[in-house]
Scaffold this active site. Structure first.
Site, short mmCIF file in Angstrom:
data_model
loop_
_atom_site.label_atom_id
_atom_site.label_comp_id
_atom_site.label_asym_id
_atom_site.label_seq_id
_atom_site.Cartn_x
_atom_site.Cartn_y
_atom_site.Cartn_z
N CYS A 293 -71.85 12.91 -50.56
CA CYS A 293 -71.97 11.97 -49.45
C CYS A 293 -70.69 11.14 -49.47
O CYS A 293 -69.73 11.50 -50.14
CB CYS A 293 -73.23 11.11 -49.59
SG CYS A 293 -73.22 10.02 -51.02
N GLN A 294 -70.67 10.03 -48.77
CA GLN A 294 -69.45 9.23 -48.72
C GLN A 294 -69.06 8.65 -50.09
O GLN A 294 -67.91 8.68 -50.47
CB GLN A 294 -69.61 8.09 -47.70
CG GLN A 294 -69.80 8.56 -46.27
CD GLN A 294 -68.60 9.32 -45.74
OE1 GLN A 294 -67.46 9.00 -46.01
NE2 GLN A 294 -68.88 10.38 -44.99
#
Length: 139
Positions: A96-97
């Protein structure tokens, strides 16, 4: 017993070193894998790279070759079968980020039988810092 009392510092040293070894090994499993290990899992062990960001975030930029399976779809009763490997023994590398959502996704998938589900430490940010390919999807 006399040996233990007279050499308490040796016993203490052994206990502390053993505890530190255990702690670092557990921390490594819980914290996910570094980017280099993620690349190795994908390239050498046929691991599947999955981005658990929402669709809009995924379209804005994701790791090259990553599939998009938003975290919100993993929390339902049925897993998105098309995007996840049918062979649950394959490594599933989650991203994810920042790595936080990927860590939650790894826990969910492990409960679903994906024993080799791991999160990438630092997420897409770490991927970028390692100068690895980033793709963008057409809107």
């Amino acid at each position: 017993m006399k040996f233990l009392i007279e050499n308490w510092y040796l016993v203490l040293t052994a206990l502390v070193s053993g505890g530190l070894l255990l702690w670092t090994s557990m921390r490594g499993k819980m914290g996910g894998v570094v980017v280099a290990e993620a690349v190795r899992l994908v390239n050498r062990e046929k691991g599947v790279l999955i981005d658990v960001c929402e669709t809009e975030e995924y379209a804005a930029g994701h790791a090259g070759g990553a599939r998009n399976v938003p975290l919100s779809t993993l929390t339902g009763t049925e897993l998105p079968a098309r995007q996840l490997p049918s062979n649950k023994a394959l490594p599933v590398v989650l991203m994810c980020q920042t790595g936080a959502r990927a860590q939650r996704a790894a826990g969910i998938l492990q409960k679903q039988g994906y024993a080799n589900a791991v999160a990438v430490q630092g997420g897409l940010k770490a991927w970028r810092e390692a100068s690895l390919p980033i793709e963008k999807s057409a809107a």
